[in-house]
Design an enzyme around this catalytic site. Structure first.
Site, short mmCIF file in Angstrom:
data_model
loop_
_atom_site.label_atom_id
_atom_site.label_comp_id
_atom_site.label_asym_id
_atom_site.label_seq_id
_atom_site.Cartn_x
_atom_site.Cartn_y
_atom_site.Cartn_z
N HIS A 227 12.69 17.76 46.13
CA HIS A 227 11.89 18.77 45.46
C HIS A 227 12.24 18.89 43.98
O HIS A 227 12.03 19.94 43.37
CB HIS A 227 12.07 20.12 46.15
CG HIS A 227 11.57 20.12 47.56
ND1 HIS A 227 10.26 20.39 47.90
CD2 HIS A 227 12.20 19.86 48.73
CE1 HIS A 227 10.11 20.31 49.21
NE2 HIS A 227 11.28 19.99 49.74
N ASN B 246 60.75 37.90 50.34
CA ASN B 246 59.44 37.40 49.93
C ASN B 246 58.80 36.77 51.15
O ASN B 246 59.39 35.89 51.78
CB ASN B 246 59.60 36.36 48.81
CG ASN B 246 58.31 35.65 48.51
OD1 ASN B 246 57.24 36.24 48.60
ND2 ASN B 246 58.39 34.37 48.16
N GLY B 247 57.61 37.22 51.51
CA GLY B 247 56.92 36.63 52.65
C GLY B 247 56.60 37.65 53.72
O GLY B 247 56.58 38.86 53.47
N CYS C 200 55.94 37.93 46.48
CA CYS C 200 56.96 38.69 45.75
C CYS C 200 57.95 37.77 45.05
O CYS C 200 58.06 36.59 45.38
CB CYS C 200 57.72 39.60 46.72
SG CYS C 200 56.65 40.66 47.70
N GLU D 87 33.33 24.20 34.12
CA GLU D 87 34.26 25.12 33.46
C GLU D 87 35.32 24.41 32.65
O GLU D 87 35.64 24.82 31.54
CB GLU D 87 34.95 26.00 34.52
CG GLU D 87 34.10 27.10 35.09
CD GLU D 87 34.86 27.90 36.13
OE1 GLU D 87 34.85 29.14 36.06
OE2 GLU D 87 35.49 27.28 37.03
N LYS E 48 39.33 35.18 31.83
CA LYS E 48 39.71 35.31 33.23
C LYS E 48 38.97 36.46 33.91
O LYS E 48 38.57 36.35 35.06
CB LYS E 48 41.23 35.53 33.33
CG LYS E 48 41.76 35.53 34.75
CD LYS E 48 41.60 34.16 35.40
CE LYS E 48 42.07 34.13 36.83
NZ LYS E 48 41.74 32.87 37.50
N ARG F 263 54.63 37.25 40.09
CA ARG F 263 54.56 37.14 41.54
C ARG F 263 54.29 38.49 42.21
O ARG F 263 54.07 38.54 43.43
CB ARG F 263 55.87 36.56 42.08
CG ARG F 263 56.19 35.18 41.55
CD ARG F 263 57.51 34.68 42.11
NE ARG F 263 57.42 34.44 43.54
CZ ARG F 263 57.05 33.30 44.09
NH1 ARG F 263 56.72 32.27 43.32
NH2 ARG F 263 57.00 33.16 45.40
N TRP G 15 54.71 42.34 45.63
CA TRP G 15 53.26 42.26 45.83
C TRP G 15 53.03 42.78 47.24
O TRP G 15 53.39 42.13 48.21
CB TRP G 15 52.77 40.82 45.69
CG TRP G 15 51.29 40.69 45.78
CD1 TRP G 15 50.55 40.44 46.89
CD2 TRP G 15 50.35 40.81 44.71
NE1 TRP G 15 49.21 40.40 46.58
CE2 TRP G 15 49.06 40.62 45.25
CE3 TRP G 15 50.47 41.07 43.34
CZ2 TRP G 15 47.91 40.67 44.47
CZ3 TRP G 15 49.32 41.11 42.58
CH2 TRP G 15 48.06 40.91 43.14
N GLU H 99 30.72 25.42 44.15
CA GLU H 99 32.02 25.70 43.54
C GLU H 99 32.59 24.45 42.86
O GLU H 99 33.18 24.53 41.79
CB GLU H 99 32.99 26.23 44.60
CG GLU H 99 34.40 26.51 44.12
CD GLU H 99 34.50 27.58 43.04
OE1 GLU H 99 35.58 27.68 42.43
OE2 GLU H 99 33.51 28.30 42.81
N LYS I 190 33.57 24.16 38.89
CA LYS I 190 34.88 23.76 38.38
C LYS I 190 34.73 22.66 37.33
O LYS I 190 35.41 22.68 36.30
CB LYS I 190 35.78 23.26 39.53
CG LYS I 190 36.28 24.35 40.44
CD LYS I 190 37.38 25.17 39.85
CE LYS I 190 37.04 26.56 39.46
NZ LYS I 190 36.11 27.40 40.05
#
Length: 625
Positions: A521, A115-116, A2, A505, A620, A27, A89, A498, A502
């Protein structure tokens, strides 16, 4: 994740709060609110939705007040000059006006924005209820307002210190009291809080952009500190009340840099936010310490989880890699068979799926077209569908039988970083809860894994601080190479996948990722003198097998870059360069092991002069086939 903002001074506060919140809306954007002290009372306005919904509600109240039908902040006889604001959030409690911040005590004299997460809020709430407090929300944050009010005796700062001593978790909050109308008090534990200084007025917020248009003079709070703001100055103390001297710094940022938090790119900022993001994902869900709780708003009935016979994960891109890690964890801990499918393939197969199957669709945005189509197909054939997403109100949340939110916060960089580690963390939570419900792990083993999971944010924070220089040094030696090979075994394989993604990308360098056992192989033919081979060689039961594959690569002249577990020492003799991550349970290592690969890809791309936030040809959210 938040956003909070506060102001005390001599100017009308409403527009200052709204302006600050507009810079913090990334946020959180499922509700927003402000509270201001005006005409001897606290006026609060809250609204569900993004900041425009709050603005519309304030405008309507102002118009009504101007017409004489009710009082409103906008037309108070004396404009309010002290206030706090929040953009939410959601973590605890559904998205509703009652759960929106600011929250207040039973007498409506203490208001807070938070926040938290307060991990021990249930125990605190039970005590407060027994002593007569009346709660109006489902949130953990509301306990802070009641605790402060309970301790309040003519000194808001002292009441905040007393409340702070009772709280467990990671959070930042700002409080105000009707009895001290020219005072704000903020407190920080893990979550960010920064003060903006100016003559005759002071600001406090989650991030500098909230007040950058008004002042560039800032003070950064550290963990365990409490700040008291008055129009004529600021006092910072420890949570025990000891004075703290803190220099006022001058921030030389333009607005775009400010939104990046001082980082050169959004992607680097989001890499650095991963510790906080994972903490948001796991904290309250592991609060009891000996297990995992997923009985939150929108979650699946746990009877379904206890009885599921098979799990099918559908996802695309980075989310697919997170699902692959989840498959290893679920099968290892919960002993449920798991299949993984690329959503764009699954939707055009004639898959065998039926009642009793659980289909898990993973999508950061909750709008990925292929993943949504795969989820619909599975549901039509009788399967139960669980969505794992970062976005409240997305299409995935509306079409699934249950939802688990990753809580990573807004990610602006196109290449996923913090959303990936949060997806992995949610898969771990799901795997542990399945194991708990099905009795496939001993309670002591579950408690040990929960403890390790709760330590991950600290380990991530430590790792990022240590790893950047090493990644930069390695990048300096290989940034001009046009091909990289990534390898891994078992749970290290999805990390290799991954890491290669990255690099492709954001640097446009050709990279392949393979299961290390597949080297002979075919992929080994690609190696020649100096080819960078990046291996995920963290602690695992198959590490010795991986080392043999590393030796095969070096025998062909390849340059081996290894991600290792700190202190293990068995891989280093076989590698040309290493990036070590903190030790943790081997099944949890992927959350840490991916970070050096993010930083390596980032450094290579920057050395090649590329825009990492907006890589070519990518978007995105993929909302079309």
């Amino acid at each position: 994740m938040c956003g909070i903002v506060g102001y005390v001074g001599g100017r009308p506060v409403r527009e200052l709060l709204l302006s600050g919140l507009s810079k913090l809306e990334y946020r959180g954007y499922d509700s927003a609110g402000i509270s201001v002290i005006a005409d001897g009372r606290i006026e609060a306005v809250r609204a569900v939705g993004n900041l425009s919904a709050l603005q519309a509600k304030l405008d309507a109240a102002s118009a009504a007040a101007a017409a004489g039908s009710l009082s409103a902040v906008a037309v108070a006889a004396k404009p309010a000059t002290t206030g706090i604001g929040h953009t939410r959030w959601a973590t605890h409690g559904r998205v509703s006006e009652e759960n929106a911040h600011p929250h207040y005590d039973s007498t409506d004299r203490v208001h807070v924005v938070v926040n938290g997460i307060v991990e021990n809020y249930m125990a605190l709430k039970e005590g407060l209820l027994a002593r007569g407090s009346v709660f109006t929300s489902e949130t953990d944050a509301e306990v802070i307002a009641h605790l402060i009010a309970e301790h309040y005796v003519d000194d808001l700062a002292e009441a905040v210190r007393c409340a702070y001593a009772q709280l467990e978790g990671h959070y930042a909050f700002v409080a105000m009291s009707l009895d001290e109308p020219d005072v704000l008090v903020g407190a920080r534990k893990e979550c960010p809080l920064v003060v903006g200084r100016s003559d005759g007025e002071q600001f406090v917020a989650s991030a500098v952009p909230a007040f950058l248009a008004e002042t560039r003079h800032v003070q950064y709070l550290e963990n365990g500190e409490i700040v008291v703001l008055r129009p004529d100055g600021v006092t910072i103390t420890t949570c025990e009340g000891e004075p703290v001297e803190r220099a006022v710094e001058s921030v030389d940022w333009d607005q775009e840099t400010a939104e990046k938090g001082g980082f050169e790119t959004f992607m680097l900022k989001e890499i650095h936010e991963q510790a906080y993001a994972v903490a948001e994902t796991v904290a309250d869900r592991t609060a009891r310490g000996d297990g995992v709780d997923l009985d939150e708003e929108g979650a699946l009935d746990e009877a379904i989880l206890a009885d599921v016979q098979r799990i099918i994960v559908v996802a695309c891109g980075t989310a697919y890699h997170a699902g692959l890690i989840g498959r290893y964890a679920i099968e290892e801990w919960a002993r449920v068979p798991v299949e993984l499918d690329i959503a764009s393939e699954y939707r055009y197969r004639n898959p065998v799926v039926a009642e009793g199957d659980l289909v898990v669709g993973i999508s950061q945005s909750g709008e990925t077209a292929d993943t949504l189509a795969a989820m619909r197909l599975a549901r039509e054939r009788g399967a139960t569908v669980l969505a794992i997403t970062n976005t409240i109100g997305s299409q995935a949340t509306r079409e699934a039988d249950g939802v688990l939110f990753t809580r990573a916060g807004l990610e602006i960089g196109v290449a996923a970083t913090k959303t990936f580690v949060c997806q992995v963390a949610v898969m771990y939570l799901l795997a542990l809860r399945l194991a708990e419900l099905r009795g496939t792990l001993e309670p002591e083993r579950i408690a040990a894994l929960v403890s390790e999971l709760k330590r991950l944010p600290h380990s991530i924070d430590e790792l990022i601080g240590e790893c950047q220089a090493g990644a930069d040094a390695i990048a300096a030696t290989c940034a001009e190479r046009e091909f990289f090979l990534y390898i891994g075994r078992h749970v290290g394989l999805p990390v290799a996948l991954e890491g290669a993604l990255k690099l492709k990308e954001i640097s446009y360098v050709s990279a392949d990722a393979y299961a290390a056992g597949e080297m002979k192989h075919g992929p080994i033919a690609l190696l020649d003198e100096g080819t960078p081979v990046v291996c995920v060689a963290t602690s695992s039961p198959v590490l010795d097998k991986l080392i043999s594959n590393v030796q095969e690569a070096r025998a062909r002249g390849a340059r081996v870059i290894a991600v290792t577990t700190r202190g293990e020492g068995v891989v280093e003799p076989h590698a040309d360069a290493t990036l070590a991550v903190p030790a943790t349970d081997w099944m949890l290592q992927p959350v840490l092991a991916v970070i050096p690969l993010q930083l390596l890809a980032y450094s290579i791309a920057r050395r090649r002069g590329l825009n990492v936030d907006q890589p070519r040809n990518l978007a995105k959210t993929v909302t079309v086939e």
